[in-house]
Design an enzyme around this catalytic site. Structure first.
Site, PDB file in Angstrom:
ATOM      1  N   HIS A 201      -8.599  11.936   7.655  1.00 37.90           N
ATOM      2  CA  HIS A 201      -7.349  12.485   7.104  1.00 37.90           C
ATOM      3  C   HIS A 201      -7.030  11.841   5.753  1.00 37.90           C
ATOM      4  CE1 HIS A 201      -2.693  12.533   7.228  1.00 37.90           C
ATOM      5  NE2 HIS A 201      -3.119  13.674   6.730  1.00 37.90           N
TER       6      HIS A 201
HETATM    7 CA    CA Z   1     -10.070  15.249   5.216  1.00 39.03          CA
END
Ligand code: CA
Ligand code: VJV
Ligand code: ZN
Length: 408
Positions: A201
């Site tokens: 992320h």
């Molecule tokens: Ca990513």
């Protein structure tokens, strides 16, 4: 004559610095800057340097880095080395930065999540300051080329370090060159779209712009329980659920998008998600420029990643974004099985310059041969295919529905 030509109608600039490639995070640390040397040698071997303008990067200044980062943190980074670390830790200016010890941590962490322990995610290593300010300098030079219209696609494979926070290193990232580049681009353009295909992320970039509607952040990443034998242990960094969409109650709410994905996603599944969501986000947000973090740890066989993408599909994401036709900053990021990283970024350099490499570039993934217990695909196996009819299809529909709601 190998058929390699300059692209017609657009200009590509390539930003690099060989000093960065020689840096060592530690003997067995997964981040290996020499993957950049492999990539460069493939790029030079195919003659792609003749298709773009190459720029050797100079170091970013402390003042430039302080546009996002805490000035004390920047000062610490500019002075830190294995020999100065202990002394700097005793300096009262930095003492307040010593983080509380996280339960379960097996390494001693110093200020700003830095450590001289070789097992740390963000170790202090020799010539580290040089490394940090050079990769940042390369990304800033690339962003400035776009802003001044001297480039249409600017590339820095040594950048893309998306986890760094304002006053804290995280996940192999110390200076957030992406945030600094976007700030530079906002001087000219009203809206910048950030897309992140690293398997992790893009939390640092999302957090930096969580109150900022002029930047939309969109990350695709592995999310959830890291391995079935360790319930409760989340895949790093543990953030980026679909419900995470910018800071609630601020004007930035709805301008972060997250696509959490399970282990083993394949080319077709990923390509479907990517094109549907990026296409819809582009139409609705109408960005003036795009920053694409091309982390290659989303490839199959990555030492840390858990996706099964082939180089072809990874490249198709880059080609799709390029076809949107707005100024584009291409950055590197993760990627821990060096030979695959190098081939992916060479292939993507060819795509940026409208070249097709002769088919002798081996496009099949080679798994990391070394046994590497407890992480990603490093045991030389690909993950089993992501089970069909599980939440991947639902996730796609949910996400598209949410996009429509958010953007309309
Ligand atoms: Ca990513
Ligand atoms: O999972 C974590 C955090 C821990 C605490 C610290 N130990 C070292 C590892 C577990 C919870 N960190 C991740 C960080 C991934 C960063 C990815 C960066 C990017 O690709 O998104 C962008 C460039 C993690 N996964 C694997 C490791 N750390 C790891 C770190 C090491 C290591 C082996 C694995 C550090 C040193 C050494 N081996 C020698
Ligand atoms: Zn990553």
């Amino acid at each position: 004559e190998n058929g390699i030509t300059r692209p017609k109608g657009h200009k590509v600039t390539y930003h690099y610095n060989s000093t960065v490639e020689d840096m060592h995070f530690g003997k067995t640390h997964p981040m290996k800057p020499w993957r950049l040397t492999l990539a460069k040698h493939l790029i030079l071997g195919y003659g792609l340097q003749h298709t773009m303008d190459t720029h050797e990067a100079v170091a970013a200044g402390k003042d430039q880095v302080s546009r996002f980062h805490d000035p004390h943190y920047v000062e610490f980074l500019s002075q830190v080395s294995p020999t100065t670390f202990d002394e700097l830790c005793r300096d009262p200016r930095f003492a307040k930065a010593i983080p509380p010890k996280h339960p379960g941590d097996n390494v001693d962490l110093g200020p700003y999540n830095l450590s001289t322990s070789p097992g740390a995610d963000c170790p202090v290593f020799a010539d580290m300051s040089t490394y940090l300010f050079l990769y940042t300098g390369a990304t800033l030079a690339a962003a400035r080329q776009l802003v001044s219209d001297t480039s249409d696609i600017a590339i820095n494979w040594s950048g893309g370090l998306h986890h760094a926070h304002k006053a804290e290193a995280s996940g192999f990232c110390y200076i957030n060159d992406i945030v600094l580049a976007i700030l530079e681009m906002l001087k000219r353009w009203p809206r910048v779209l950030y897309i992140d295909i690293d398997v992790h992320h893009g939390d640092g970039v999302e957090e930096a712009f969580q109150r900022e509607p002029r930047v939309m952040t969109l990350s695709f990443h592995r999310y959830g329980t890291y391995d079935e034998s360790q319930p409760g242990h989340k895949f790093f960094p543990g953030t980026g659920d679909v419900s995470d969409r910018g800071l609630r109650g601020t004007i930035g709410e709805h301008f972060a998008l997250n696509v959490p994905i399970g282990a083993g996603i394949d080319d077709r599944q990923y390509g479907g998600l990517f094109e549907a969501i990026v296409g819809r986000a582009f139409e609705a947000y109408k960005p003036s420029a795009i920053v694409l973090q091309c982390g290659a740890d989303s490839l199959g066989g990555d030492r840390l990643g858990q996706f099964n993408l082939n180089i072809k599909q990874h490249g198709e994401c880059i080609a799709f974004v390029k076809a949107l036709g707005v100024p584009l900053l291409l950055l590197g990021g993760g990627g821990y099985t060096a030979r695959n990283v190098a081939r992916a970024w060479c292939h993507e350099t060819a795509l940026a310059t409208d070249n097709t490499l002769p088919p002798n570039i081996p496009m099949d993934l080679i798994p990391e041969p070394r046994a590497f217990q407890g992480h990603g695909n490093g045991n030389g196996q690909l993950y089993p295919a992501f089970p069909p009819n599980k939440h991947i299809n639902e996730c796609k529909d949910d996400q598209l529905e949410m996009m429509v709601k958010k953007l309309d």
